[in-house]
Motif scaffolding. Structure first.
Motif, PDB file in Angstrom:
ATOM      1  N   GLY A  83       0.779  -1.226   0.000  1.00 63.87           N
ATOM      2  CA  GLY A  83       0.000   0.000   0.000  1.00 63.87           C
ATOM      3  C   GLY A  83       0.811   1.276   0.000  1.00 63.87           C
ATOM      4  N   ASN A  84       2.072   1.233  -0.435  1.00 67.10           N
ATOM      5  CA  ASN A  84       2.892   2.422  -0.584  1.00 67.10           C
ATOM      6  C   ASN A  84       3.090   2.715  -2.077  1.00 67.10           C
ATOM      7  OD1 ASN A  84       4.092   3.424   2.157  1.00 67.10           O
ATOM      8  ND2 ASN A  84       4.160   1.183   2.275  1.00 67.10           N
ATOM      9  N   PRO A  85       3.283   3.974  -2.455  1.00 64.44           N
ATOM     10  CA  PRO A  85       3.465   4.315  -3.871  1.00 64.44           C
ATOM     11  C   PRO A  85       4.920   4.143  -4.317  1.00 64.44           C
ATOM     12  CG  PRO A  85       3.393   6.322  -2.564  1.00 64.44           C
ATOM     13  CD  PRO A  85       3.165   5.191  -1.603  1.00 64.44           C
ATOM     14  N   TRP A  86       5.379   2.908  -4.389  1.00 66.21           N
ATOM     15  CA  TRP A  86       6.787   2.633  -4.678  1.00 66.21           C
ATOM     16  C   TRP A  86       7.153   3.105  -6.086  1.00 66.21           C
ATOM     17  CZ3 TRP A  86       8.912   1.766  -0.283  1.00 66.21           C
ATOM     18  CH2 TRP A  86       8.251   1.035   0.697  1.00 66.21           C
ATOM     19  N   VAL A  87       8.218   3.899  -6.152  1.00 66.60           N
ATOM     20  CA  VAL A  87       8.742   4.379  -7.429  1.00 66.60           C
ATOM     21  C   VAL A  87       9.981   3.551  -7.772  1.00 66.60           C
ATOM     22  CG1 VAL A  87       9.696   6.341  -8.695  1.00 66.60           C
ATOM     23  CG2 VAL A  87       7.874   6.703  -7.001  1.00 66.60           C
ATOM     24  N   THR A 144       4.573   1.166  -8.307  1.00 69.01           N
ATOM     25  CA  THR A 144       3.462   2.031  -8.691  1.00 69.01           C
ATOM     26  C   THR A 144       3.826   2.847  -9.927  1.00 69.01           C
ATOM     27  OG1 THR A 144       2.731   2.185  -6.389  1.00 69.01           O
ATOM     28  CG2 THR A 144       1.935   3.878  -7.887  1.00 69.01           C
ATOM     29  N   SER A 145       5.073   3.239 -10.009  1.00 69.14           N
ATOM     30  CA  SER A 145       5.582   3.976 -11.168  1.00 69.14           C
ATOM     31  C   SER A 145       7.061   3.608 -11.347  1.00 69.14           C
ATOM     32  CB  SER A 145       5.410   5.487 -10.946  1.00 69.14           C
ATOM     33  OG  SER A 145       6.158   5.925  -9.826  1.00 69.14           O
ATOM     34  N   PRO A 146       7.614   3.894 -12.521  1.00 72.93           N
ATOM     35  CA  PRO A 146       7.004   4.534 -13.697  1.00 72.93           C
ATOM     36  C   PRO A 146       5.957   3.625 -14.343  1.00 72.93           C
ATOM     37  CG  PRO A 146       9.168   3.671 -14.236  1.00 72.93           C
ATOM     38  CD  PRO A 146       9.023   3.503 -12.755  1.00 72.93           C
ATOM     39  N   PRO A 147       5.157   4.180 -15.248  1.00 73.94           N
ATOM     40  CA  PRO A 147       4.069   3.394 -15.852  1.00 73.94           C
ATOM     41  C   PRO A 147       4.540   2.095 -16.491  1.00 73.94           C
ATOM     42  CG  PRO A 147       3.794   5.712 -16.365  1.00 73.94           C
ATOM     43  CD  PRO A 147       5.131   5.602 -15.682  1.00 73.94           C
ATOM     44  N   SER A 148       5.737   2.081 -17.033  1.00 78.94           N
ATOM     45  CA  SER A 148       6.226   0.881 -17.708  1.00 78.94           C
ATOM     46  C   SER A 148       6.469  -0.274 -16.745  1.00 78.94           C
ATOM     47  CB  SER A 148       7.519   1.194 -18.467  1.00 78.94           C
ATOM     48  OG  SER A 148       8.523   1.665 -17.554  1.00 78.94           O
ATOM     49  N   LEU A 149       6.610   0.034 -15.435  1.00 77.93           N
ATOM     50  CA  LEU A 149       6.868  -1.008 -14.443  1.00 77.93           C
ATOM     51  C   LEU A 149       5.714  -1.167 -13.446  1.00 77.93           C
ATOM     52  CD1 LEU A 149      10.609  -0.212 -13.572  1.00 77.93           C
ATOM     53  CD2 LEU A 149       9.737  -1.906 -15.205  1.00 77.93           C
ATOM     54  N   ALA A 150       4.653  -0.431 -13.612  1.00 78.84           N
ATOM     55  CA  ALA A 150       3.543  -0.450 -12.651  1.00 78.84           C
ATOM     56  C   ALA A 150       2.986  -1.860 -12.494  1.00 78.84           C
ATOM     57  CB  ALA A 150       2.434   0.495 -13.100  1.00 78.84           C
ATOM     58  N   GLY A 151       2.827  -2.262 -11.225  1.00 81.04           N
ATOM     59  CA  GLY A 151       2.268  -3.566 -10.902  1.00 81.04           C
ATOM     60  C   GLY A 151       3.271  -4.687 -10.864  1.00 81.04           C
ATOM     61  N   GLN A 152       4.526  -4.448 -11.239  1.00 80.83           N
ATOM     62  CA  GLN A 152       5.524  -5.512 -11.283  1.00 80.83           C
ATOM     63  C   GLN A 152       6.246  -5.645  -9.936  1.00 80.83           C
ATOM     64  OE1 GLN A 152       8.013  -5.952 -14.755  1.00 80.83           O
ATOM     65  NE2 GLN A 152       6.769  -4.453 -15.913  1.00 80.83           N
ATOM     66  N   SER A 153       6.668  -6.849  -9.657  1.00 78.73           N
ATOM     67  CA  SER A 153       7.397  -7.137  -8.428  1.00 78.73           C
ATOM     68  C   SER A 153       8.831  -6.654  -8.554  1.00 78.73           C
ATOM     69  CB  SER A 153       7.384  -8.638  -8.148  1.00 78.73           C
ATOM     70  OG  SER A 153       8.310  -8.971  -7.138  1.00 78.73           O
ATOM     71  N   LEU A 154       9.296  -5.916  -7.546  1.00 81.14           N
ATOM     72  CA  LEU A 154      10.669  -5.412  -7.567  1.00 81.14           C
ATOM     73  C   LEU A 154      11.676  -6.544  -7.690  1.00 81.14           C
ATOM     74  CD1 LEU A 154      12.701  -3.048  -7.193  1.00 81.14           C
ATOM     75  CD2 LEU A 154      12.546  -3.462  -4.716  1.00 81.14           C
ATOM     76  N   ARG A 155      11.420  -7.624  -6.981  1.00 86.03           N
ATOM     77  CA  ARG A 155      12.370  -8.732  -6.983  1.00 86.03           C
ATOM     78  C   ARG A 155      12.535  -9.336  -8.380  1.00 86.03           C
ATOM     79  NH1 ARG A 155      10.584 -11.308  -2.925  1.00 86.03           N
ATOM     80  NH2 ARG A 155      12.319 -11.153  -1.442  1.00 86.03           N
TER      81      ARG A 155
END
Length: 632
Positions: free
Chosen positions: A447-451, A476-487
């Protein structure tokens, strides 16, 4: 054994077995083993005659019985238990129990009794428990319980009792429990509970009590537990006088607005005190000074905005402190918290705290759980927590910045909640000191807006070394990565649109340094950084805020400028602007002075680049600004 003797014995046994059956009224069921009689026929409207005189328990439940008359129970000298609940009884005549001196338990609950007359319990010298709950009794007259030397339990809950006369409950030295909750009692006057009193538990909760007169309960020298919650009590002065054996007090859901130093005087054995859901805004001096045995203190959902140096003095054994739902903006260190240094759990959610009170927590070596959720906290600084801490809850705040050294002094934290905040990145080192990594319930970052840009690169590299022990973030952003897992991102995915990363630099030029009370003050914090830095202001009164903060008297604009629409003398002092990105931190300080004219009219000096004309009384004053000694 001869046949004749055998036949005689068989006949005697048969006779003994049949006597109760033959003597039992047709509308009842009789049981020889107790012996008891149950007369529960719904159409029954009187106490049947012919009940065996050996009966020790009589039950009438769910019938049309409307009165207990004198003589109804004659012939039952062995009766010990009388259950007359869930009927339609509205009258018990004086003398109804004259022939039943052995009754120990009398239950006439859930009937229609509206009046209890003195003498109605005459002759019940053995009565131990009286249950008259859920009737329609409106008052308790003086002397109604006289002559009951064995009475231990009085249950009058759920009636309509509004008044209790002086002497209503006098000389009940054997009583251990009064259950008077859920009535309409308005006042406890001196003399209602005349001494001596033996009760250890008193339940007066959920009435309409606005006043307990000082000393009204002082006869209860053995009392250990008192419920007065759910009333309209506005003061505790004198309420606990003489109650030196008290261990538990429940006074939540009242209208108490202030606590004075005498309120809890002498309560050295008190272990639990609940004052939640009142209107407490003032706590005077060492109000808890005598409560050296107190382990749990509930002060949640009040209007407390300040904690003084002596507020918690004497609470040397406190383990649980509940301060949620108040108006605390800051919590100073100093002498406050050493008094509660043994506390293991502090709940201070839903206040107005804007930072984690590091100095206040520094001496709390036993603290294990800290709940600060639902505060407008914007910043967690270095070494924010103590060494024994195992749980930190910081969900639903305004948290924007968490220092990379936040947990350096608290390696035992194993339950950490940082969900639903304003975090955009995490420093690479933030979780390195922690020795335990668990699942999503142990470390909650949702629930954080991770950039997902270069600011997360360091944390990403550290995360990859921990396998699946640490939950992943979702961009959360940039749009090209929105929704993807950082790992799961590729190593070269975390980029910033900078030719070169740059730590923040601050320019405060053009800020207001002098202001008249009532005027607007503008404090500038122009930041150069790449990637963009988060801007945090710390005001003179100790609060911290960002552009996401919601304070009525000041706010931060999107460009980092702090605006105070109408300054007051209390706004004067030092203001600090801090700018932070993953590559550095910068701070700048501005001092704001607020002036008020001698006649009460505000006068002040602002930052202008031309002569300033200020009119006060009949004088005209002309001020000129100088830069490097040149008259402008």
């Amino acid at each position: 054994m001869p046949l004749a003797a055998t036949m005689l014995l068989f006949g005697v046994i048969s006779l003994l077995t049949l006597i109760p059956a033959h003597a039992c009224p047709s509308v009842c069921r009789c049981f020889a083993d107790v012996p008891s009689v149950h007369c529960n026929r719904p159409t029954l409207d009187h106490i049947p005659q012919g009940i065996p005189n050996t009966t020790t328990t009589l039950q009438m439940k769910g019938t049309r019985l409307v009165s207990v008359r004198q003589g109804d129970l004659s012939g039952l000298p062995l009766l010990r238990t009388l259950y007359l609940y869930d009927n339609q009884v509205h009258t018990i005549q004086v003398g109804a129990f004259d022939n039943n001196p052995n009754i120990q338990s009398l239950a006439v609950s859930n009937n229609n009794i509206s009046e209890v007359s003195p003498g109605v319990f005459r002759g019940l010298n053995s009565l131990r428990e009286l249950d008259m709950r859920a009737n329609k009794i409106t008052s308790i007259p003086a002397g109604v319980f006289n002559g009951l030397p064995s009475l231990r339990v009085v249950r009058l809950l759920g009636n309509r009792v509004k008044t209790m006369s002086v002497g209503a409950f006098s000389n009940l030295s054997a009583t251990i429990l009064y259950s008077l909750e859920s009535n309409r009692i308005e006042r406890i006057a001196n003399g209602v509970f005349g001494g001596p009193q033996g009760a250890t538990t008193m339940m007066l909760n959920n009435n309409n009590i606005s006043l307990i007169e000082p000393g009204a309960l002082s006869s209860f020298v053995r009392m250990t537990r008192l419920w007065i919650n759910g009333n309209r009590i506005s003061t505790l002065q004198g309420v606990f006088t003489g109650l030196r054996e008290m261990t538990q007090i429940y006074a939540q859901y009242n209208s108490i607005s202030a606590l004075t130093e005498e309120d809890f005087s002498g309560l050295t054995k008190l272990r639990e005190l609940s004052l939640n859901k009142n209107k407490i805004s003032t706590i005077a001096g060492r109000v808890f000074g005598d409560l050296s045995s107190l382990q749990t203190l509930y002060l949640a959902d009040n209007e407390i905005s300040d904690i003084g140096n002596d507020t918690f003095y004497g609470l040397f054994n406190l383990r649980y402190l509940y301060m949620s739902g108040n108006k605390l903006e800051t919590v100073a260190g100093g002498n406050i918290w050493p008094n509660v240094s043994k506390s293991e759990w502090i709940y201070s959610s839903a206040n107005k705290l804007t930072t984690v009170p590091r100095e206040a927590l520094a001496n709390m070596s036993s603290l294990r759980s800290l709940v600060l959720s639902d505060n407008p906290i914007v910043y967690v600084g270095p070494d924010a927590f103590g060494p024994q801490l195992t749980e930190v809850k910081l969900q639903n705040t305004k948290l924007r910045i968490i220092d990379g050294a936040a947990f350096n002094s608290s390696p035992q934290v194993n339950r950490l909640t940082l969900s639903n905040n304003h975090l955009q990145y995490l420093p690479e080192t933030v979780f390195q000191p922690l020795t335990y990594y668990g699942d999503h319930e142990t470390l909650d970052l949702a629930g954080n807006p991770w950039v997902c840009d270069c600011q997360l690169a360091g944390y990403y590299a550290w995360l990859k070394t921990k396998g699946w022990a640490i939950p992943s973030l979702y961009c959360t952003s940039p749009p090209s990565l929105a929704g993807q897992s950082l790992r799961r991102l590729a190593n070269n995915s975390l980029n910033c649109s900078c030719e070169a990363v740059e730590s923040p630099r601050i320019d405060t030029a053009g800020s207001t340094t002098w202001a008249a009370a009532g005027d607007e003050a503008i404090l500038r914090c122009k930041v150069n950084a790449c990637p963009d830095a988060a801007v945090l202001w710390t005001a003179a009164r100790g609060i911290s805020l960002t552009s996401q903060s919601e304070f009525p008297n000041m706010y931060v604009q999107a460009d980092g400028t702090l605006v105070i629409p109408a300054v007051t003398p209390g706004d004067a002092g030092r203001y600090t602007c801090m700018a932070v990105n993953a590559f550095g931190t910068a701070e700048a300080e501005i001092r704001l002075e607020v002036t008020v004219g001698p006649t009460g009219q505000a006068v002040g000096i602002h930052t202008f680049n031309h002569p300033v004309w200020i009119f006060a009384a009949v004088h005209v004053l002309v001020f000129y600004w100088y830069i490097s000694g040149v008259d402008i």
